[in-house]
Write an enzyme that holds these catalytic residues in place. Sequence first.
Site, PDB file in Angstrom:
ATOM      1  N   ASP A  56       1.001  -1.134   0.076  1.00  0.00           N
ATOM      2  CA  ASP A  56       0.042  -0.006   0.068  1.00  0.00           C
ATOM      3  C   ASP A  56       1.016   1.367  -0.017  1.00  0.00           C
ATOM      4  O   ASP A  56       2.009   1.301  -0.623  1.00  0.00           O
ATOM      5  CB  ASP A  56      -0.799  -0.117   1.253  1.00  0.00           C
ATOM      6  CG  ASP A  56      -2.328   0.685   0.878  1.00  0.00           C
ATOM      7  OD1 ASP A  56      -2.232   1.922   1.169  1.00  0.00           O
ATOM      8  OD2 ASP A  56      -3.271   0.140   0.785  1.00  0.00           O
ATOM      9  N   ASP A  57       0.524   2.390   0.592  1.00  0.00           N
ATOM     10  CA  ASP A  57       1.107   3.569   0.628  1.00  0.00           C
ATOM     11  C   ASP A  57       2.527   3.619   1.001  1.00  0.00           C
ATOM     12  O   ASP A  57       2.819   2.802   2.026  1.00  0.00           O
ATOM     13  CB  ASP A  57       0.218   4.469   1.235  1.00  0.00           C
ATOM     14  CG  ASP A  57       0.480   6.136   0.955  1.00  0.00           C
ATOM     15  OD1 ASP A  57       1.470   6.237   0.042  1.00  0.00           O
ATOM     16  OD2 ASP A  57      -0.266   6.832   1.300  1.00  0.00           O
ATOM     17  N   ARG A  83      -6.578  15.711   3.186  1.00  0.00           N
ATOM     18  CA  ARG A  83      -5.600  14.619   3.457  1.00  0.00           C
ATOM     19  C   ARG A  83      -4.158  15.218   2.824  1.00  0.00           C
ATOM     20  O   ARG A  83      -3.435  14.755   2.457  1.00  0.00           O
ATOM     21  CB  ARG A  83      -5.851  13.275   2.817  1.00  0.00           C
ATOM     22  CG  ARG A  83      -5.100  12.180   3.684  1.00  0.00           C
ATOM     23  CD  ARG A  83      -5.024  11.062   2.993  1.00  0.00           C
ATOM     24  NE  ARG A  83      -4.454   9.946   3.370  1.00  0.00           N
ATOM     25  CZ  ARG A  83      -3.761   8.813   3.286  1.00  0.00           C
ATOM     26  NH1 ARG A  83      -3.773   8.828   1.818  1.00  0.00           N
ATOM     27  NH2 ARG A  83      -3.194   7.791   3.824  1.00  0.00           N
ATOM     28  N   TRP A 112      -6.377   1.427  -7.243  1.00  0.00           N
ATOM     29  CA  TRP A 112      -6.247   2.702  -7.699  1.00  0.00           C
ATOM     30  C   TRP A 112      -7.153   3.559  -6.666  1.00  0.00           C
ATOM     31  O   TRP A 112      -8.299   3.625  -6.520  1.00  0.00           O
ATOM     32  CB  TRP A 112      -6.977   2.730  -8.820  1.00  0.00           C
ATOM     33  CG  TRP A 112      -6.782   4.052  -9.771  1.00  0.00           C
ATOM     34  CD1 TRP A 112      -7.552   5.106  -9.409  1.00  0.00           C
ATOM     35  CD2 TRP A 112      -6.308   4.406 -11.016  1.00  0.00           C
ATOM     36  NE1 TRP A 112      -7.260   6.135 -10.101  1.00  0.00           N
ATOM     37  CE2 TRP A 112      -6.532   5.582 -11.311  1.00  0.00           C
ATOM     38  CE3 TRP A 112      -5.462   3.584 -11.839  1.00  0.00           C
ATOM     39  CZ2 TRP A 112      -5.943   6.222 -12.504  1.00  0.00           C
ATOM     40  CZ3 TRP A 112      -4.965   4.153 -13.037  1.00  0.00           C
ATOM     41  CH2 TRP A 112      -5.244   5.474 -13.205  1.00  0.00           C
ATOM     42  N   ASP A 113      -6.406   4.403  -5.894  1.00  0.00           N
ATOM     43  CA  ASP A 113      -7.062   5.123  -5.016  1.00  0.00           C
ATOM     44  C   ASP A 113      -7.418   6.533  -5.224  1.00  0.00           C
ATOM     45  O   ASP A 113      -6.663   7.087  -6.306  1.00  0.00           O
ATOM     46  CB  ASP A 113      -6.337   5.079  -3.729  1.00  0.00           C
ATOM     47  CG  ASP A 113      -7.152   5.220  -2.130  1.00  0.00           C
ATOM     48  OD1 ASP A 113      -8.373   5.704  -2.359  1.00  0.00           O
ATOM     49  OD2 ASP A 113      -6.461   4.898  -1.141  1.00  0.00           O
ATOM     50  N   MET A 114      -8.265   7.424  -4.609  1.00  0.00           N
ATOM     51  CA  MET A 114      -8.531   8.634  -4.745  1.00  0.00           C
ATOM     52  C   MET A 114      -9.049   9.153  -3.566  1.00  0.00           C
ATOM     53  O   MET A 114     -10.172   9.014  -3.361  1.00  0.00           O
ATOM     54  CB  MET A 114      -9.455   8.704  -6.009  1.00  0.00           C
ATOM     55  CG  MET A 114      -9.494  10.210  -6.784  1.00  0.00           C
ATOM     56  SD  MET A 114     -10.878  11.108  -5.571  1.00  0.00           S
ATOM     57  CE  MET A 114     -12.169  10.192  -6.131  1.00  0.00           C
ATOM     58  N   ASN A 115      -8.343  10.123  -2.916  1.00  0.00           N
ATOM     59  CA  ASN A 115      -8.670  10.315  -1.455  1.00  0.00           C
ATOM     60  C   ASN A 115      -9.187  11.704  -1.241  1.00  0.00           C
ATOM     61  O   ASN A 115      -9.078  12.295  -0.059  1.00  0.00           O
ATOM     62  CB  ASN A 115      -7.330  10.130  -0.585  1.00  0.00           C
ATOM     63  CG  ASN A 115      -7.310   8.354  -0.183  1.00  0.00           C
ATOM     64  OD1 ASN A 115      -8.377   8.094   0.470  1.00  0.00           O
ATOM     65  ND2 ASN A 115      -6.310   7.914  -0.421  1.00  0.00           N
ATOM     66  N   CYS A 125     -10.573   2.270  -6.062  1.00  0.00           N
ATOM     67  CA  CYS A 125     -11.078   2.719  -4.512  1.00  0.00           C
ATOM     68  C   CYS A 125     -11.233   4.461  -4.417  1.00  0.00           C
ATOM     69  O   CYS A 125     -10.373   5.007  -5.281  1.00  0.00           O
ATOM     70  CB  CYS A 125      -9.816   2.267  -3.467  1.00  0.00           C
ATOM     71  SG  CYS A 125     -10.175   2.971  -1.946  1.00  0.00           S
ATOM     72  N   ASP A 130     -14.075   2.049   3.568  1.00  0.00           N
ATOM     73  CA  ASP A 130     -12.623   1.877   4.632  1.00  0.00           C
ATOM     74  C   ASP A 130     -13.323   1.377   5.812  1.00  0.00           C
ATOM     75  O   ASP A 130     -12.496   0.837   6.769  1.00  0.00           O
ATOM     76  CB  ASP A 130     -12.156   3.202   4.792  1.00  0.00           C
ATOM     77  CG  ASP A 130     -11.402   3.959   3.636  1.00  0.00           C
ATOM     78  OD1 ASP A 130     -10.959   2.853   2.909  1.00  0.00           O
ATOM     79  OD2 ASP A 130     -11.061   4.687   3.782  1.00  0.00           O
TER      80      ASP A 130
END
Length: 739
Positions: A366-367, A443, A477-480, A526, A548
Amino acid sequence: RPPMTKMITAADDGLFHLSNGRISYAFRASPEQILEHIYFGAAVDVDGLAAGPRRAYRCTTTQFESVPNYNLSDIPQEYPQFGRSDVRLPAFHAVNADGNSTTNLLFDSFRAEQAKPALMGLPSARGGDSETLVVTLLDDLLKLRVELSYTVYADHDVIARSTQIFNDGSDDLDLESVMSSALDLPQGDYEILHFSGTWSREFNTQRTKVAPGRFEVSSASGTSSNAHSPFAVVMEQGTTEESGRVWANALVYSGNFSISVEQSEFEAVRVLAGINPFNFRWRLSAGESFTSPESLQVFSDAGLEGMSEVWHEFIRRKISPPQFVDQVRPTYLNSWEAAYFDVNEDLVVNLAEQAKSLGVEMLVVDDGWFRGRNDDTSSLGDWFSDTEKFPNGIEAAAAKVKELGLKFGLWFEPEMVNEDSDLFRDHPDWIIHVPGRKPSTGRQQLTLDLSRAEVVEFLFERIDSFLSSGNIDYVKWDMNRVMTEIGSAGLDVARQLETAHRYMLGVYDLVSRVVTKYPNVLFENCASGGNRVDLGMLSFMAQGWLSDMSEPIGRLPIVTGASYLYPQNTMASYIGPVPSHQNARNASLKLRGEVGFFCAARGLSINQADMAADEAEIKKIVEHYRATATDMTRGQFRRLRADANEYCWQVSSDDEQRIYLGYFHILSAPNLPYRRVRLRGLDASAKYRNKASGEIYSGSALMNMGMDMPYVHALQWAAGETYMLPGDFSSWLCELERI
């Protein structure tokens, strides 16, 4: 049923009828060339439909072009406009060169096609065993042409609709609202079902009576959002899982949307679906065209479960990437709760060895793996391996993981950037922003301006540089964050309100290029959980991270709500840590495993100490996940019970040989009633064995009498009674096999 040979008919009197033998959709061109809606519902004979809507004198209403008793506010229409005697919310609204917004789109022509055309720059459902009707409307004064597209499928009770606008004149036109679909339903007692929520509380099911006025679910955040979802159901009042007529609408779109339900003064109901007209304007210059996102409409006369069955099979066969539809998902270990940002090559290899010992099939980093990324304040946008953590690059660490016999996955958040990054320092104008305003952050992040081709190209090159190694099997594929201060330095002043939609076109361009080049990489969509879970993104990515909220009790209503639209093969979950990071609850490993059981992509995200302490139980859970992976990918999900304190879910395997029941009890109490749940979708003449107890039941008894659920009781004093674990937060997983 014999195959349909012709699903679209056009009569000489202007009546169009789309039918696959189970549903019918009908409309006509009136003598005044207004496109009038006739019917959408269970299949009917076309004879007798041509009479069209009733016309009656309405005191104080306005008659269209002085036609006696012809008031468009009382006429159901296929694509209503503003200014010609209909005062309801229109599907189309545009400002012309004269400064007014009156349009007069009249029927001109039609064509029928066997192929389903793709939409320019937008995802859409695939064709195949389908027919498409394209109806052309013209406004001669404005030289405006509109094409309404309708696709009917032989094997799916879905009408796919889209709208294309052409400016054939010499003057600019400002589009203010371009809905993808309009549906005018007759007077009746209706309810609306839709989703509401926020971060970690997505997909809450809301049910509201349709009343005079207008009800809307929408997003203006630049995403399809976790507050609402581009999905809404209008149904007969009192509709249940098993009975009642249902009209459902979902958009194949991931940005700002609107679905509105309006009951008029004459009690008719209008459903509009499309891009949110709020904060939207599109300059359509001479010779240009504009295409709306696709709107999908489902009819079921078998209640909400019947509706869900239609959606689930349609999404599997016509939306999801076909190469992954029936492919079982690997069990996985995500590094987030084990390491957060403190990942490095040695830790990754160590985690992989631990994952392998547990029977897990894939490790996901992950990150924290890219250049300078030690917390969430910096480095987003600098998509290069961190050489201090990974001296030989993340690709080398991936190769070591794969040498252990595991698959390897990697987290990206490509649409975002930190101010503290080389990318932002080099290209400060590459963010969504407006002049003179300090950008808001979420964030510690800003949103990259994907309406600009150079930004899309940069991101493609960076993602491609990692995937080209061949060692990456999965991408999260995240987008926060959502959009604020929405504007683009790449657009002129007249086009600033095009930014949000152009951003989505850029996202689709980027994602389409990546998944086309790497069709065998499994992508998971995600966005801080479910902030952009929709049919647009799922057209490219096989699965979505619903929320989440990994804590199981909090996840029960989320999965239940999402299941109204999405099949299990699109859902991912993992067993998270305790106490939960979302609600501080201490849920048992048994409960976490059994709630997480009911989706296709199943894994773990817990720290190494907890994995070691619970190794034996985790091994059993993972072994069970792997043994049932095919059934959770291809099976049919049903909601047997859902209330404030109890949930019961059923999954039937694709071959109908195995049935899985999950019964979840939230809070304990003394002297509770016994529960019996009726199963659905079984073979009434078959016998089923409880694998744990050996008990045998008939299908007819299970569906009509029902099956007793375990009892929740603190004392558990009755010999021979089946009990759940005493206390709060209990679960019971039962498997039946057909014999």
